[in-house]
Design an enzyme around this catalytic site. Structure first.
Site, PDB file in Angstrom:
ATOM      1  N   ARG A   1      34.655  26.264  30.662  1.00  0.00           N
ATOM      2  CA  ARG A   1      34.660  26.730  29.273  1.00  0.00           C
ATOM      3  C   ARG A   1      35.146  28.163  29.171  1.00  0.00           C
ATOM      4  NH1 ARG A   1      29.584  26.315  25.874  1.00  0.00           N
ATOM      5  NH2 ARG A   1      28.652  27.508  27.584  1.00  0.00           N
TER       6      ARG A   1
ATOM      7  N   ASP B   1      34.008  37.237  37.836  1.00  0.00           N
ATOM      8  CA  ASP B   1      32.821  36.814  37.083  1.00  0.00           C
ATOM      9  C   ASP B   1      31.544  37.207  37.816  1.00  0.00           C
ATOM     10  OD1 ASP B   1      33.435  34.972  39.117  1.00  0.00           O
ATOM     11  OD2 ASP B   1      32.656  33.260  38.005  1.00  0.00           O
TER      12      ASP B   1
END
Length: 258
Positions: free
Chosen positions: A11, A104
């Site tokens: 996503r 991330d």
């Protein structure tokens, strides 16, 4: 206003932050799958975006498509791609090759240190993959673990074992020892996720554990921790916000694939 984008493996999450806004106090936010990426242009058209900070672990093609969704009036120099650096926003990156750390994970470490300053923390981000990382009380990112996420673990087992069923993502959580195959698969996968997090907490001597990601609410009840557990909504986005606020160089121009 700063547009923060976290492009993950499944996503794309985004949020609009005011320069002096409280952590996580977004003016607007949303999430789409990769297949829905082209709808972002309409969502962003009405926003007062003056700068963009993009964390992208989904590859160069996704990065290029994301940039194409941004307002055409936004100058190129206002768009920064977040990268893993040797040090940023109070966090020292102790990875063997700092640039090889997934951006991330670095953002999540920055977010964890900002939320729990002065504490040795384990930050677990439970998405398509589960990443479990250790940050010291004085902000040193030590490294961590990567394992298949809860959904990927269950679906891989079902897909590669002929007689085992596919487990739905919203299957109820089993209690204790399972008395049927579906629950046994889910119970085993939950135990693996929880066990890895609990082991990391013990190894690090952590004083807190931060849990984030789509599978976090399902994994949290399976954890038996000797330290406080904090569920955090989108730790990567909070880390991006903290990095931008630090006044340091938040990333590099162009595309940086983590």
């Amino acid at each position: 206003m700063l547009l923060l984008i976290d492009a993950g493996n499944t996503r794309i999450k985004w949020a609009l932050a005011a320069p002096a806004g409280a952590p996580g106090a977004w003016l607007a936010s949303g999430a789409v799958t990769h297949a829905q990426l082209d709808t972002l242009q309409a969502a962003w058209r009405s926003l007062a975006i003056s700068a963009v900070l993009l964390s992208n672990v989904a590859g160069t093609a996704i990065g290029a498509r994301l940039r194409a969704q941004l307002p055409a009036s936004l100058p190129t120099q206002a768009i920064a791609t977040f990268a893993s650096l040797p040090a940023l926003a109070g966090v020292t990156n102790d990875y063997r090759e700092p640039s090889q750390l997934g951006c991330d994970r670095f953002a999540a470490a920055i977010g964890a240190h900002a939320l729990a300053p002065g504490q040795a923390v384990i930050v677990a981000n439970c998405g398509t993959a589960t990443t479990i990382d250790a940050v010291t009380a004085d902000g040193v990112f030590l490294g961590g673990m990567i394992l298949p996420g809860l959904g990927l673990m269950a679906s891989s087992l079902a897909r590669n074992t002929a007689q085992l069923p596919q487990i739905a993502g919203n299957s109820p959580l089993p209690a204790g020892f399972a008395d049927n195959t579906d629950d046994a698969i889910l119970s085993g996968c939950l135990a693996a996720q929880a066990g890895a997090i609990e082991r990391a907490v013990r190894m690090h001597g952590a004083s807190a554990c931060l849990l984030s990601g789509g599978a976090a609410p399902r994994i949290a009840p399976a954890l038996a921790l000797p330290v406080p557990l904090h569920l955090v909504d989108n730790i990567v986005m909070l880390g991006l916000q903290a990095a931008a606020r630090a006044g340091d160089e938040p990333g590099t121009q162009g595309e940086h694939t983590c």
